[in-house]
Scaffold this active site. Structure first.
Site, short mmCIF file in Angstrom:
data_model
loop_
_atom_site.label_atom_id
_atom_site.label_comp_id
_atom_site.label_asym_id
_atom_site.label_seq_id
_atom_site.Cartn_x
_atom_site.Cartn_y
_atom_site.Cartn_z
N CYS A 53 0.84 -1.20 0.00
CA CYS A 53 0.00 0.00 0.00
C CYS A 53 0.87 1.25 0.00
O CYS A 53 0.98 1.97 1.01
CB CYS A 53 -0.94 -0.01 1.20
N GLU A 54 1.51 1.49 -1.13
CA GLU A 54 2.44 2.60 -1.27
C GLU A 54 2.57 2.90 -2.75
O GLU A 54 2.88 2.01 -3.55
CB GLU A 54 3.81 2.21 -0.69
#
Length: 461
Positions: A389-390
């Site tokens: 999640c980046e």
């Protein structure tokens, strides 16, 4: 990228980018300089390494997985050893270290450089002869120094006045005389990324040459006469292709060597020029062979010693990336393929920045290929990304892959032996991948895959 300058693409590229973006490429090509020496395409186009099909490796060990071509690593270690027959070649363990690799480099006649208590523990547990270990680090604790001294580590590269005091007190207490080198910050900024250029003055490593701290450190050690000062050490950065930085570094360090001789009547017998030798991540990289490096460095040292009227000191170098980096590729499985409004196609794999942080951290460039088959489809400019999640979770910024790449395909990224597993994390609570060594048609697990049980075992709350 295979034939282009990775990192040049930003924003909307479409058909309006540079001409090289529109140049047809063969997405099935393997550029030899990017891959371990025992990798080739086999029947059906699947990659084979040392006689094994990557589809079988994926089935047995899962993905992602770091695949180490053991003969390739050993060959590169021997090439450095043979190119520097009158020098000590220290494998820089920070690039990647595990007990199997310790044994490999020891069997090939190399020394070992460590920079933490954990790396030292790994080396000792693998049976590395302590006298062949060098200990780096800018903030070694008393416990780490004590372990190094008690183990009989061959040399300690001192990095601060506080460390000199700690080590001197420890040596007096133990009644021993540890061998040390003084790390000198020579003010050379290698042609590399700012965060990995370690020799310019404004950084945490070593004693400043320009400010006089390096000379003061050497005089302090000599005057107290508790530690055995063997020589000086310099390290100018990483992923270096130009020898000019080494030339300036050697000139400045040897000038200090002459200053010490003139002031104290002592000619130090050793000189360590560090490592940082570059490798090919893309076809834009052109690393020198070890014998070429040896010829250049020897010429530099001999010339500077003659200019200072110094005896030529015993030389040490510290290759890490140049030995292990090209010997490993990472094998992933594709999970999703997403076209974003014709701007770019994102190929998401089952790893990412937790197993290779270098793209996000250093803006590093990598190459990639579909590994389980060849394809007759048109080339498609893609970005290989991870599952975290980046938005910066990028593995390969830009690469031509076949337009028919699909979920379930295997993607291999070469050049991942250095600083990928060693800098891996559990971001998003993702377990770290295993390392599999392949040789003569056999695969063996040398670092097992982490499990969710491993993660939970540390969570005592």
């Amino acid at each position: 990228m295979r034939a282009h300058e990775a990192g040049a693409l930003h924003g909307d590229i479409g058909n309006r980018g540079p001409a090289w973006l529109r140049t047809p490429v063969d997405v099935n090509d393997l550029v030899p300089q990017l891959w371990p020496r025992n990798v080739a395409r086999g029947t059906g186009g699947a990659l084979r390494v040392a006689g094994l099909d990557v589809r079988d490796l994926a089935a047995e060990f899962g993905t992602p997985v770091y695949v180490l071509d053991e003969d390739d690593l050993r060959t590169r270690a021997r090439e450095f050893r043979d190119a520097f027959p009158d020098a000590d070649v220290y494998y820089a363990g920070k690039a990647f270290l595990c007990r199997a690799v310790v044994r490999m480099i020891a069997e090939e006649g190399l020394f070992l450089d460590v920079c933490s208590g954990g790396e030292l523990a790994t080396a000792l547990s693998a049976g590395m002869e302590p006298a062949r270990i060098g200990f780096h680090g800018n903030n070694k604790s008393v416990a780490e120094l004590t372990r190094a001294v008690d183990a009989g580590v061959g040399r300690i590269i001192v990095d601060s006045f506080a460390e000199i005091d700690r080590l001197t007190a420890l040596a007096r207490e133990r009644g021993v005389r540890p061998k040390v080198l003084v790390r000198v910050t020579v003010g050379v900024e290698a042609h590399t990324h700012e965060f990995i250029a370690t020799a310019h003055e404004d950084q945490k490593f070593g004693f400043s040459l320009a400010g006089g701290a390096a000379a003061a450190a050497a005089f302090k050690i000599l005057d107290e006469d508790v530690l055995e000062l063997r020589g000086l050490h310099s390290h100018i950065g990483s992923q270096i292709f130009d020898a000019s930085g080494f030339e300036v570094s050697a000139r400045r360090v040897l000038a200090l060597q002459a200053q010490i001789r003139d002031a104290r009547g002592v000619e130090l017998p050793e000189l360590d020029l560090g490592g940082g030798f570059g490798i090919a991540y893309t076809t834009q990289d052109d690393p020198a062979a070890p014998h070429e490096l040896a010829k250049r460095l020897r010429k530099i040292v001999d010339g500077e010693c003659a200019a200072e009227n110094l005896a030529v000191p015993h030389l040490s170098i510290e290759p890490g990336r140049a030995i292990v980096g090209p010997a490993v590729f990472t094998l992933y499985e594709v999970g999703t393929v997403k076209d974003v409004d014709g701007i770019r196609t994102y190929v998401s794999v089952d790893g990412g920045m937790s197993d290779n942080i270098r793209t996000a951290l250093y803006d590093a460039s990598y190459s990639a290929t579909v590994a389980n088959r060849t394809s007759a489809a048109e080339p498609m400019l893609a970005r290989v990304v991870g599952k975290h999640c980046e938005s910066g979770d990028i593995v390969v910024k830009d690469e031509f892959l076949p337009a028919d790449v699909q979920p379930g395909d295997l993607v291999a990224v070469p050049g991942t032996g250095a600083y990928c597993r060693s800098m891996a994390s559990n971001y998003n609570h993702v377990p770290r991948p295993p390392v599999v060594a392949v040789r003569d048609g056999r695969a063996r697990l040398i670092v097992r895959r982490e499990t969710e049980d491993d993660l939970l075992a540390l969570d005592v709350g």
